[in-house]
Write a protein that holds these residues in place. Structure first.
Motif, mmCIF file in Angstrom:
data_model
loop_
_atom_site.group_PDB
_atom_site.id
_atom_site.type_symbol
_atom_site.label_atom_id
_atom_site.label_comp_id
_atom_site.label_asym_id
_atom_site.label_seq_id
_atom_site.Cartn_x
_atom_site.Cartn_y
_atom_site.Cartn_z
ATOM 1 N N PHE A 64 -11.058 -33.399 15.779
ATOM 2 C CA PHE A 64 -11.778 -32.961 14.587
ATOM 3 C C PHE A 64 -11.416 -33.847 13.408
ATOM 4 O O PHE A 64 -10.298 -34.354 13.328
ATOM 5 C CB PHE A 64 -11.384 -31.526 14.224
ATOM 6 C CG PHE A 64 -11.918 -30.508 15.184
ATOM 7 C CD1 PHE A 64 -13.115 -29.856 14.926
ATOM 8 C CD2 PHE A 64 -11.223 -30.207 16.350
ATOM 9 C CE1 PHE A 64 -13.620 -28.924 15.810
ATOM 10 C CE2 PHE A 64 -11.723 -29.279 17.244
ATOM 11 C CZ PHE A 64 -12.910 -28.631 16.972
ATOM 12 N N GLU A 65 -12.379 -33.977 12.494
ATOM 13 C CA GLU A 65 -12.048 -34.596 11.210
ATOM 14 C C GLU A 65 -11.842 -33.480 10.192
ATOM 15 O O GLU A 65 -12.660 -32.564 10.080
ATOM 16 C CB GLU A 65 -13.156 -35.534 10.722
ATOM 17 C CG GLU A 65 -12.810 -36.120 9.354
ATOM 18 C CD GLU A 65 -13.812 -37.134 8.787
ATOM 19 O OE1 GLU A 65 -13.439 -37.856 7.852
ATOM 20 O OE2 GLU A 65 -14.939 -37.203 9.270
ATOM 21 N N ALA A 66 -10.741 -33.550 9.446
ATOM 22 C CA ALA A 66 -10.470 -32.573 8.396
ATOM 23 C C ALA A 66 -11.137 -33.035 7.109
ATOM 24 O O ALA A 66 -10.927 -34.168 6.671
ATOM 25 C CB ALA A 66 -8.963 -32.434 8.196
ATOM 26 N N ILE A 124 -7.346 -37.171 9.305
ATOM 27 C CA ILE A 124 -7.388 -36.875 7.870
ATOM 28 C C ILE A 124 -7.860 -38.108 7.108
ATOM 29 O O ILE A 124 -7.689 -39.240 7.567
ATOM 30 C CB ILE A 124 -6.010 -36.412 7.314
ATOM 31 C CG1 ILE A 124 -4.929 -37.471 7.537
ATOM 32 C CG2 ILE A 124 -5.597 -35.076 7.935
ATOM 33 C CD1 ILE A 124 -3.608 -37.134 6.856
ATOM 34 N N ASN A 125 -8.466 -37.864 5.960
ATOM 35 C CA ASN A 125 -8.935 -38.969 5.107
ATOM 36 C C ASN A 125 -7.878 -39.283 4.073
ATOM 37 O O ASN A 125 -7.254 -38.389 3.517
ATOM 38 C CB ASN A 125 -10.223 -38.568 4.396
ATOM 39 C CG ASN A 125 -11.389 -38.448 5.351
ATOM 40 O OD1 ASN A 125 -12.006 -39.451 5.713
ATOM 41 N ND2 ASN A 125 -11.663 -37.231 5.802
ATOM 42 N N MET A 126 -7.723 -40.555 3.798
ATOM 43 C CA MET A 126 -6.749 -40.937 2.805
ATOM 44 C C MET A 126 -7.359 -41.930 1.815
ATOM 45 O O MET A 126 -8.009 -42.895 2.211
ATOM 46 C CB MET A 126 -5.550 -41.553 3.501
ATOM 47 C CG MET A 126 -4.262 -41.197 2.809
ATOM 48 S SD MET A 126 -2.874 -41.691 3.795
ATOM 49 C CE MET A 126 -2.294 -40.106 4.331
ATOM 50 N N VAL A 167 -5.363 -41.224 10.911
ATOM 51 C CA VAL A 167 -5.580 -41.428 9.483
ATOM 52 C C VAL A 167 -6.826 -42.295 9.307
ATOM 53 O O VAL A 167 -6.925 -43.373 9.883
ATOM 54 C CB VAL A 167 -4.355 -42.088 8.811
ATOM 55 C CG1 VAL A 167 -4.637 -42.359 7.338
ATOM 56 C CG2 VAL A 167 -3.122 -41.197 8.950
ATOM 57 N N GLU A 168 -7.785 -41.786 8.538
ATOM 58 C CA GLU A 168 -9.019 -42.527 8.263
ATOM 59 C C GLU A 168 -8.917 -43.245 6.924
ATOM 60 O O GLU A 168 -8.621 -42.645 5.904
ATOM 61 C CB GLU A 168 -10.223 -41.573 8.222
ATOM 62 C CG GLU A 168 -10.527 -40.959 9.561
ATOM 63 C CD GLU A 168 -11.882 -40.244 9.596
ATOM 64 O OE1 GLU A 168 -12.624 -40.282 8.595
ATOM 65 O OE2 GLU A 168 -12.175 -39.648 10.638
ATOM 66 N N LEU A 169 -9.169 -44.534 6.971
ATOM 67 C CA LEU A 169 -9.111 -45.356 5.762
ATOM 68 C C LEU A 169 -10.437 -46.065 5.597
ATOM 69 O O LEU A 169 -11.063 -46.443 6.580
ATOM 70 C CB LEU A 169 -8.018 -46.418 5.927
ATOM 71 C CG LEU A 169 -6.676 -45.896 6.381
ATOM 72 C CD1 LEU A 169 -5.854 -47.000 7.010
ATOM 73 C CD2 LEU A 169 -5.955 -45.296 5.199
ATOM 74 N N ILE A 171 -11.039 -46.814 10.839
ATOM 75 C CA ILE A 171 -11.688 -47.426 9.672
ATOM 76 C C ILE A 171 -12.951 -46.612 9.397
ATOM 77 O O ILE A 171 -13.845 -46.540 10.234
ATOM 78 C CB ILE A 171 -12.077 -48.897 9.945
ATOM 79 C CG1 ILE A 171 -10.871 -49.704 10.457
ATOM 80 C CG2 ILE A 171 -12.689 -49.533 8.704
ATOM 81 C CD1 ILE A 171 -9.755 -49.909 9.482
ATOM 82 N N ASP A 172 -12.982 -45.984 8.225
ATOM 83 C CA ASP A 172 -14.077 -45.070 7.869
ATOM 84 C C ASP A 172 -15.219 -45.825 7.196
ATOM 85 O O ASP A 172 -15.005 -46.891 6.611
ATOM 86 C CB ASP A 172 -13.512 -44.028 6.887
ATOM 87 C CG ASP A 172 -14.293 -42.726 6.924
ATOM 88 O OD1 ASP A 172 -15.350 -42.673 7.572
ATOM 89 O OD2 ASP A 172 -13.813 -41.754 6.298
ATOM 90 N N ASP A 173 -16.420 -45.275 7.281
ATOM 91 C CA ASP A 173 -17.598 -45.796 6.558
ATOM 92 C C ASP A 173 -17.807 -47.277 6.800
ATOM 93 O O ASP A 173 -18.186 -48.021 5.889
ATOM 94 C CB ASP A 173 -17.444 -45.581 5.033
ATOM 95 C CG ASP A 173 -17.198 -44.128 4.672
ATOM 96 O OD1 ASP A 173 -17.561 -43.263 5.471
ATOM 97 O OD2 ASP A 173 -16.636 -43.878 3.589
ATOM 98 N N LEU A 226 -13.392 -47.375 15.025
ATOM 99 C CA LEU A 226 -14.264 -47.886 13.972
ATOM 100 C C LEU A 226 -15.365 -46.847 13.771
ATOM 101 O O LEU A 226 -16.118 -46.539 14.701
ATOM 102 C CB LEU A 226 -14.855 -49.228 14.416
ATOM 103 C CG LEU A 226 -15.428 -50.133 13.350
ATOM 104 C CD1 LEU A 226 -14.362 -50.537 12.330
ATOM 105 C CD2 LEU A 226 -16.029 -51.384 13.984
ATOM 106 N N LYS A 227 -15.440 -46.303 12.556
ATOM 107 C CA LYS A 227 -16.459 -45.286 12.284
ATOM 108 C C LYS A 227 -17.654 -45.922 11.586
ATOM 109 O O LYS A 227 -17.534 -46.412 10.462
ATOM 110 C CB LYS A 227 -15.870 -44.174 11.418
ATOM 111 C CG LYS A 227 -14.725 -43.432 12.102
ATOM 112 C CD LYS A 227 -14.327 -42.197 11.320
ATOM 113 C CE LYS A 227 -15.324 -41.068 11.522
ATOM 114 N NZ LYS A 227 -14.879 -39.828 10.834
ATOM 115 N N ILE A 228 -18.775 -45.925 12.266
ATOM 116 C CA ILE A 228 -19.991 -46.543 11.735
ATOM 117 C C ILE A 228 -20.601 -45.609 10.698
ATOM 118 O O ILE A 228 -20.845 -44.438 10.988
ATOM 119 C CB ILE A 228 -20.996 -46.809 12.873
ATOM 120 C CG1 ILE A 228 -20.325 -47.658 13.962
ATOM 121 C CG2 ILE A 228 -22.267 -47.461 12.347
ATOM 122 C CD1 ILE A 228 -21.064 -47.661 15.284
HETATM 123 MG MG MG Z 1 -13.700 -39.723 7.056
#
Ligand code: MG
Ligand code: C2E
Ligand code: MG
Ligand code: MG
Length: 292
Positions: free
Chosen positions: A58-60, A117-119, A149-151, A179-181, A200-202
């Motif tokens: 899950f993404e928080a 989690i997003n940072m 950890v999503e950056l 790697i987010d976005d 890698l998050k597209i």
């Molecule tokens: Mg995110």
């Protein structure tokens, strides 16, 4: 008459500006109290394996349940937190809350479960991040690889060397990195190759165009190949329809996240999802020729 009309206008704008500044100061003051008042909540959105239909984690995503403003999405308060020192406190709150939640879900028997989690860049580069992450993992006694950890890629722009060093320290702990976005920042591929990231998050703008825009399709296709060449998992954000999911599957994406599977939900709604064997029937996503 003209002159007084103009004066009125000037007064009106000044008043507007003043009240905007006051609103913002009030919001900042209330945001500062949000943690001690227990008003922050983490919502969780499932991430799913496209080939098997099973949950991978899950993404928080943070929400502020304010008695004054109602349930606020992060876009309404994270930027303000980032401009002040509040982001630090929020960052720690997110970290410890997510790790406690991982522990609780593991204790219920879902030991495979991981949470991302997003940072913010501001948090990530502050030097104490690694210490706190290590502490949170130890405190709740969870396997480090269950925390991701999503950056965002723009992170690397501020101080790329420091970011990369922090990433390596986290990898050493066993924490996973995403790697987010991806694709909407200033994609510096020279840095990307140095990032020890697992996923890698597209970005969802590309997912949005998948079914009607050949350019978006080409970009998604290329980013998936890029992720695989760098030994990363390719996860597409923001899939809202089955046809988008089908396209992603055809292009070889590994994972998907989006309203098509589920919206972000409060923690109590996660349990029913954990009990499902699958979030969708993978046979439905196979190309027609393979389905029979
Ligand atoms: Mg995110
Ligand atoms: P993000 O990390 O890229 O998160 C994905 C955003 O897309 C979330 O918005 C999610 O609710 C939304 N989303 C997911 N699936 C779909 C879909 O199918 N369609 C559409 N239209 N949207 C979808 P949310 O929760 O409003 O979060 C926005 C951003 O706020 C996040 O983008 C992230 O950058 C930031 N954020 C969220 N939680 C935290 C946090 O705990 N700390 C920090 N520093 N930033 C956070
Ligand atoms: Mg994103
Ligand atoms: Mg985003």
């Amino acid at each position: 008459a003209k002159k007084s009309e103009q004066n009125n206008k000037v007064h009106y704008y000044l008043r507007e500006m003043q009240s905007e500044a006051e609103d913002r100061m009030l919001l900042e003051k209330r945001l500062r109290e949000a943690i001690p008042n227990n008003e922050l909540v983490l919502y969780y959105q499932p991430q799913v394996d496209l080939r098997s239909g099973t949950l991978t984690g899950f993404e928080a995503l943070i929400r502020w349940n304010s008695p004054v403003y109602g349930l606020l999405p992060p876009g309404r308060f994270i930027p303000i937190a980032e401009e002040t020192d509040i982001i630090k406190a929020i960052g720690y709150w997110v970290l410890y809350t997510a790790c406690k939640q991982i522990r609780d879900w593991h204790e219920l028997g879902y030991e495979w479960l991981s949470v991302a989690i997003n940072m913010s860049a501001a948090e990530f580069c502050n030097g104490e991040t690694v210490v706190y992450i290590e502490d949170a993992i130890k405190k709740y006694n969870i396997p480090a690889f269950c925390l991701e950890v999503e950056l965002t890629e723009s992170l690397s722009l501020n101080d790329p060397e420091a970011s990369i060093e922090t990433m390596h320290k986290l990898k050493k702990l066993g924490v996973r990195l995403a790697i987010d976005d991806f694709g909407v920042g200033y994609s510096n591929l020279g840095y990307l190759k140095l990032f020890p990231a697992d996923c890698l998050k597209i970005d969802q703008v590309f997912t949005r165009g998948l079914c009607h825009n050949p350019e978006d399709r080409a970009i998604v296709n290329t980013v998936i190949q890029l992720a695989h060449s760098l030994s990363m998992v390719a996860l597409a954000e923001g899939a809202e329809t089955e046809s988008e999911a089908r396209q992603l599957c055809a292009l070889g994406a590994d994972r998907v996240q989006g309203y098509w599977i589920a919206r972000p939900v409060p923690p109590e709604d996660v349990i029913p999802m954990l009990q499902k064997a699958r979030m969708f029937d993978p046979k439905l996503l196979m190309p027609t020729s393979e389905r029979l």
